[in-house]
Design a protein around this motif. Structure first.
Motif, PDB file in Angstrom:
ATOM      1  N   ASP A 135      26.950  37.742 -14.312  1.00 23.35           N
ATOM      2  CA  ASP A 135      26.180  38.889 -13.853  1.00 23.35           C
ATOM      3  C   ASP A 135      27.059  39.769 -12.956  1.00 23.35           C
ATOM      4  OD1 ASP A 135      26.329  37.516 -11.436  1.00 23.35           O
ATOM      5  OD2 ASP A 135      24.318  36.702 -11.615  1.00 23.35           O
ATOM      6  N   GLN A 136      26.470  40.873 -12.481  1.00 18.52           N
ATOM      7  CA  GLN A 136      27.228  41.847 -11.685  1.00 18.52           C
ATOM      8  C   GLN A 136      27.742  41.224 -10.384  1.00 18.52           C
ATOM      9  OE1 GLN A 136      25.100  45.468 -10.986  1.00 18.52           O
ATOM     10  NE2 GLN A 136      26.760  46.432  -9.840  1.00 18.52           N
ATOM     11  N   GLN A 137      26.929  40.394  -9.753  1.00 23.96           N
ATOM     12  CA  GLN A 137      27.346  39.749  -8.511  1.00 23.96           C
ATOM     13  C   GLN A 137      28.544  38.821  -8.749  1.00 23.96           C
ATOM     14  OE1 GLN A 137      24.468  37.082  -6.806  1.00 23.96           O
ATOM     15  NE2 GLN A 137      25.343  37.205  -4.759  1.00 23.96           N
ATOM     16  N   HIS A 138      28.510  38.084  -9.854  1.00 27.84           N
ATOM     17  CA  HIS A 138      29.614  37.185 -10.182  1.00 27.84           C
ATOM     18  C   HIS A 138      30.898  37.979 -10.435  1.00 27.84           C
ATOM     19  CE1 HIS A 138      31.582  33.605 -11.781  1.00 27.84           C
ATOM     20  NE2 HIS A 138      31.976  34.334 -12.807  1.00 27.84           N
ATOM     21  N   ARG A 139      30.796  39.120 -11.126  1.00 29.79           N
ATOM     22  CA  ARG A 139      31.985  39.936 -11.402  1.00 29.79           C
ATOM     23  C   ARG A 139      32.566  40.490 -10.105  1.00 29.79           C
ATOM     24  NH1 ARG A 139      28.843  41.758 -15.965  1.00 29.79           N
ATOM     25  NH2 ARG A 139      28.258  43.647 -14.837  1.00 29.79           N
ATOM     26  N   ALA A 140      31.688  40.875  -9.168  1.00 24.03           N
ATOM     27  CA  ALA A 140      32.176  41.397  -7.891  1.00 24.03           C
ATOM     28  C   ALA A 140      32.910  40.318  -7.097  1.00 24.03           C
ATOM     29  CB  ALA A 140      31.008  41.961  -7.080  1.00 24.03           C
ATOM     30  N   ARG A 141      32.368  39.108  -7.109  1.00 23.35           N
ATOM     31  CA  ARG A 141      33.005  38.006  -6.388  1.00 23.35           C
ATOM     32  C   ARG A 141      34.333  37.636  -7.033  1.00 23.35           C
ATOM     33  NH1 ARG A 141      29.836  33.489  -7.079  1.00 23.35           N
ATOM     34  NH2 ARG A 141      31.115  32.397  -5.550  1.00 23.35           N
ATOM     35  N   LYS A 143      36.326  39.684  -8.637  1.00 24.67           N
ATOM     36  CA  LYS A 143      37.269  40.744  -8.263  1.00 24.67           C
ATOM     37  C   LYS A 143      37.805  40.527  -6.852  1.00 24.67           C
ATOM     38  CE  LYS A 143      37.635  45.771  -7.817  1.00 24.67           C
ATOM     39  NZ  LYS A 143      36.925  47.071  -7.969  1.00 24.67           N
ATOM     40  N   ASP A 168      38.769  41.199 -15.277  1.00 23.80           N
ATOM     41  CA  ASP A 168      37.649  42.038 -15.697  1.00 23.80           C
ATOM     42  C   ASP A 168      37.306  41.792 -17.163  1.00 23.80           C
ATOM     43  OD1 ASP A 168      35.806  44.362 -15.050  1.00 23.80           O
ATOM     44  OD2 ASP A 168      36.904  45.202 -16.763  1.00 23.80           O
ATOM     45  N   ALA A 171      35.450  38.544 -17.316  1.00 18.48           N
ATOM     46  CA  ALA A 171      34.089  38.614 -16.791  1.00 18.48           C
ATOM     47  C   ALA A 171      33.145  39.367 -17.719  1.00 18.48           C
ATOM     48  CB  ALA A 171      34.102  39.277 -15.411  1.00 18.48           C
ATOM     49  N   ARG A 172      33.669  40.314 -18.487  1.00 17.39           N
ATOM     50  CA  ARG A 172      32.818  41.138 -19.344  1.00 17.39           C
ATOM     51  C   ARG A 172      32.751  40.648 -20.790  1.00 17.39           C
ATOM     52  NH1 ARG A 172      31.377  45.758 -16.730  1.00 17.39           N
ATOM     53  NH2 ARG A 172      32.525  46.236 -14.823  1.00 17.39           N
TER      54      ARG A 172
END
Length: 240
Positions: A135-141, A143, A168, A171-172
């Motif tokens: 999810d978006q939170q996991h991708r931010a962490r 990064k 990236d 994650a995507r």
């Protein structure tokens, strides 16, 4: 619930970007490293050692002989593998396939590769890695962790940018397709680079790349057939 980020994955990713060698790109299959499972409880009567994938490190050409690829993937019998690598085996050959690139017809070689074999996984970690989209939170962490690791290792600007690009892309990625009845777990990934079958057997994983047809279903069925040969040879019997 917060999803843990594998420090092992970050370490390998950062290391790959910091050591000399051919550059990686976003379309390349990413190195898959899974977090280790919890340590098993001590036993006064440890079980006898079992045959496993790790027994075949350094001799992948025996784990997946050329004859199997010729039989199941249509490889000509006189094809030699690419330059030997201790952790990987790769065959490429011209089967008359073509693809369009910038308005030009370009030859597309068929490919089968095996490796590396990695340890320290379990079904839960394998499932989280391949089947649950981040999810978006996991991708931010992720990064943030890449930035921290790059600073700790004093990576230059180009290597840091490369690490972020790979993280990236990882994650995507699209969730892989679950393949039932193959090892403890198996995932068919087609989200980037060449289609790859990841297989988990008794705590070890191996990646099998199969791109021998323009039909995705044909690549998948060939990969599964080759993986069954690999598993049977590795553990000395057909998978239960």
């Amino acid at each position: 619930m917060r999803r843990p980020i594998s420090l092992l994955f970050l370490t390998v990713l950062i290391t790959a970007c910091s050591r000399p060698g051919p550059p990686l790109h976003a379309g390349s299959p990413l190195p898959i490293v899974l977090p280790p499972p919890s340590a098993p409880a001590a036993s006064t009567n440890p079980p006898a050692a079992r045959a496993s994938l790790t027994d075949w490190r350094g001799r992948l050409d025996q784990l997946l002989p050329a004859a199997d690829i010729t039989e199941l993937a249509g490889m000509p019998p006189d094809v030699a593998p690419d330059a030997a690598r201790p952790d990987g085996l790769r065959y490429r050959w011209d089967a008359g396939r073509m693809f369009e690139y910038a308005g030009t017809r370009v030859k597309k070689k068929s490919l089968v590769s095996l490796g590396p074999i990695r340890t320290g996984s379990n079904v839960e970690a394998f499932t989280a890695l391949h089947f649950n989209p981040p999810d978006q939170q996991h991708r931010a962490r992720l990064k943030d962790q890449v930035t921290r690791q790059a600073e700790r290792r004093n990576l230059d600007e180009q290597s840091t940018a490369m690490a972020h690009q790979l993280a990236d892309a990882f994650a995507r990625r699209e969730p892989a397709e679950r393949i039932e009845g193959l090892g403890d777990a198996a995932a068919w990934a087609t989200g980037g680079g060449d289609p790859t079958l990841y297989v988990l057997v008794d705590g070890s994983t191996v990646a099998l790349v199969v791109n021998v047809a323009d039909d995705p279903a044909a690549n998948r069925s060939t990969a599964v057939a080759l993986a069954r040969r690999v598993i049977e040879r590795a553990i000395g019997r057909a998978w239960r």
